[in-house]
Design a protein around this motif. Structure first.
Motif, PDB file in Angstrom:
ATOM      1  N   ALA A 189       0.861  -1.444  -0.005  1.00  0.00           N
ATOM      2  CA  ALA A 189       0.130  -0.081  -0.161  1.00  0.00           C
ATOM      3  C   ALA A 189       0.870   1.311   0.134  1.00  0.00           C
ATOM      4  O   ALA A 189       1.910   1.417   0.719  1.00  0.00           O
ATOM      5  CB  ALA A 189      -0.808   0.045   1.250  1.00  0.00           C
ATOM      6  N   ARG A 206       0.818   4.708   1.303  1.00  0.00           N
ATOM      7  CA  ARG A 206      -0.248   5.358   2.555  1.00  0.00           C
ATOM      8  C   ARG A 206       0.574   6.553   3.519  1.00  0.00           C
ATOM      9  O   ARG A 206       1.555   6.463   3.195  1.00  0.00           O
ATOM     10  CB  ARG A 206      -0.650   4.203   3.261  1.00  0.00           C
ATOM     11  N   GLN A 251       5.114   4.128   0.234  1.00  0.00           N
ATOM     12  CA  GLN A 251       4.835   2.775  -0.094  1.00  0.00           C
ATOM     13  C   GLN A 251       5.481   1.807   0.726  1.00  0.00           C
ATOM     14  O   GLN A 251       6.382   1.811   1.166  1.00  0.00           O
ATOM     15  CB  GLN A 251       5.238   2.350  -1.324  1.00  0.00           C
ATOM     16  N   TYR A 253      -4.658  -5.423   5.287  1.00  0.00           N
ATOM     17  CA  TYR A 253      -4.815  -4.372   6.188  1.00  0.00           C
ATOM     18  C   TYR A 253      -6.283  -4.509   6.944  1.00  0.00           C
ATOM     19  O   TYR A 253      -7.120  -4.931   6.154  1.00  0.00           O
ATOM     20  CB  TYR A 253      -4.677  -3.056   5.534  1.00  0.00           C
ATOM     21  N   CYS A 310      -6.438  -6.437  -2.329  1.00  0.00           N
ATOM     22  CA  CYS A 310      -6.874  -6.761  -3.782  1.00  0.00           C
ATOM     23  C   CYS A 310      -7.542  -7.810  -4.175  1.00  0.00           C
ATOM     24  O   CYS A 310      -7.357  -9.023  -3.882  1.00  0.00           O
ATOM     25  CB  CYS A 310      -5.237  -6.495  -4.658  1.00  0.00           C
ATOM     26  N   LEU A 357      -8.215  -2.574  -5.819  1.00  0.00           N
ATOM     27  CA  LEU A 357      -8.471  -2.170  -4.455  1.00  0.00           C
ATOM     28  C   LEU A 357      -9.626  -2.630  -3.807  1.00  0.00           C
ATOM     29  O   LEU A 357     -10.763  -1.625  -4.183  1.00  0.00           O
ATOM     30  CB  LEU A 357      -7.964  -0.980  -4.271  1.00  0.00           C
ATOM     31  N   PHE A 410      -5.016   4.039   1.832  1.00  0.00           N
ATOM     32  CA  PHE A 410      -4.257   2.970   1.117  1.00  0.00           C
ATOM     33  C   PHE A 410      -4.614   3.106  -0.279  1.00  0.00           C
ATOM     34  O   PHE A 410      -5.740   3.332  -0.810  1.00  0.00           O
ATOM     35  CB  PHE A 410      -4.652   1.514   1.689  1.00  0.00           C
ATOM     36  N   HIS A 465      -3.355   1.481  -4.095  1.00  0.00           N
ATOM     37  CA  HIS A 465      -2.772   0.307  -4.950  1.00  0.00           C
ATOM     38  C   HIS A 465      -2.189   0.769  -6.277  1.00  0.00           C
ATOM     39  O   HIS A 465      -2.802   1.358  -7.087  1.00  0.00           O
ATOM     40  CB  HIS A 465      -3.681  -0.730  -5.210  1.00  0.00           C
TER      41      HIS A 465
END
Length: 413
Positions: free
Chosen positions: A9, A11, A84, A91, A108, A241, A408, A410
């Protein structure tokens, strides 16, 4: 069976999570997005609604908007607003809104599962909105906002997730609307392998919120596969995601309606027409429907309680018996001329979180002539229809609390 995979991720650091987190792009207009992001250069709205950083008269579907989104995402990465993770993780994301708590797995999921029907949908998409999400995702090279999925309750999966949530979290903050957001990182390989295996035995997932993002993820995959002579099927663009919640924890609110005019009728003439299919009772207070087939109507400064007459309800029809279907087929279309609510510009959909106050505001402003409050569609109705591969009318469900974007992301490459 449902395929899920961990991912690295992109984030925010702990101390920036509450500044970055933003409501989804499609629950606000551009003016509201500008107000929400005002004074906060770290708001994820600069990525998800990049038109807020461009001249006010720009068309939000023009190419400079998508270019600006990519520019802003790259700038967030350069400034360390988004970083990243160095390894693939799942998560766990928990939201608390009053007495409602929902805890989901961030992972995912597979484009192949969406296209084959392992992931079930319940609404049609609009071409213009789907095209917009395709361009947005493709320019960003990222799924920047998660899709909200439902799984049938599974005791073992929920026990593992509950155990993860017993540990100290990575993020824990409350947004201005009073919703709490807590995130845990799942990095250990044993938990990842166990969750992956358990979901591989889950026969179906269901789209709760994010039909356009799901469809767009599939189209982006096709675009990239065509351009990649070395395509293997293992590229990040083959997945997208999601946050997956168990059905037992979710909260659906009504999706209300407002209509701009009475289709050439006076208020009295309109009420007479409505009475052909509904019992109409004046109400001294705003009507919040408390049972199926009951509706509220706000017209000319007054509230009315509507009850669908038994003669118009076919309980054997799983789509036709939905309150959104009854309102559409027995009032909006015959009495107000709203033939296709997916494209008709005279109808406006109002999320239940805004309450009846928003319906009164719209009608009292003179911009709308009449508004309707509905009883919410249930999770059971959604799953039953999706399992039958049937489609609900547009805007049948409004889920709260909404997932926050920016916690988050992707990356697709």
């Amino acid at each position: 069976m449902a395929f899920i995979k961990p991912f690295r991720a992109l984030r925010p650091p702990k101390d920036l999570a509450d500044k970055v987190a933003a409501l989804p792009y499609d629950v606000m207009n551009v003016e509201e997005a500008c107000r929400m992001a005002a004074g906060n250069p770290n708001s994820f709205l600069h990525v998800s609604r990049p038109e807020i950083d461009l001249p006010a008269d720009i068309d939000p579907h023009d190419e400079p908007v998508y270019v600006q989104g990519k520019k802003n995402l790259d700038e967030f990465i350069r400034r360390g607003i988004l970083v990243q993770d160095d390894r693939e993780c799942f998560y766990v994301y928990r939201q608390r809104m009053g007495e409602i708590t929902q805890t989901g797995l961030v992972a995912c999921t597979s484009v192949d599962d969406y296209q084959s029907g392992v992931i079930k949908k319940h609404e049609l998409t609009r071409a213009d909105k789907e095209d917009d999400r395709v361009k947005h995702i493709d320019y960003l090279d990222a799924n920047d906002e998660p899709v909200f999925y439902i799984s049938r309750s599974d005791a073992e999966i929920e026990a593992i997730i509950a155990g993860i949530a017993d540990a100290p979290p990575e993020y824990d903050f409350t947004t201005d609307d009073g919703v709490g957001h807590t995130l845990w990182i799942v990095a250990d390989q044993a938990s990842i392998a166990r969750l992956t295996g358990l979901f591989a035995a889950v026969p179906r997932l269901y789209v709760a919120d994010g039909h356009h993002r799901s469809a767009a993820a599939g189209r982006v995959r096709e675009l990239r596969r065509e351009k990649n002579p070395g395509h293997t099927g293992r590229e990040e663009y083959n997945t997208f995601l999601t946050v997956i919640f168990p059905e037992s924890q979710l909260n659906i609110m009504p999706y209300n309606r407002a209509v701009k005019d009475l289709n050439g009728q006076s208020p009295a003439e309109f009420v007479t027409r409505v009475e052909e299919s509904f019992k109409v009772l004046p109400s001294p207070v705003p009507v919040v429907p408390c049972e199926r087939h009951q509706f509220g109507m706000y017209l000319n400064g007054h509230w009315y309680q509507l009850h669908a007459r038994d003669t118009i309800v076919d309980e054997s029809d799983t789509v036709g018996r939905l309150d959104v279907s009854i309102l559409q087929s027995r009032l909006l279309e015959p009495d107000l001329g709203i033939g296709n609510p997916r494209t008709d510009k005279r109808i406006h959909f109002v999320g239940g979180i805004r309450g009846n106050e928003e319906l009164e505001k719209l009608v009292d402003s003179g911009e709308y002539a009449v508004a309707f409050s509905l009883y919410p569609t249930s999770i059971g109705e959604l799953i039953e229809l999706a399992d039958q591969d049937r489609i609900m009318p547009p805007k049948s469900t409004w889920f709260e609390p909404k997932l926050r974007s920016g916690l988050f992301v992707h990356l697709l490459s």
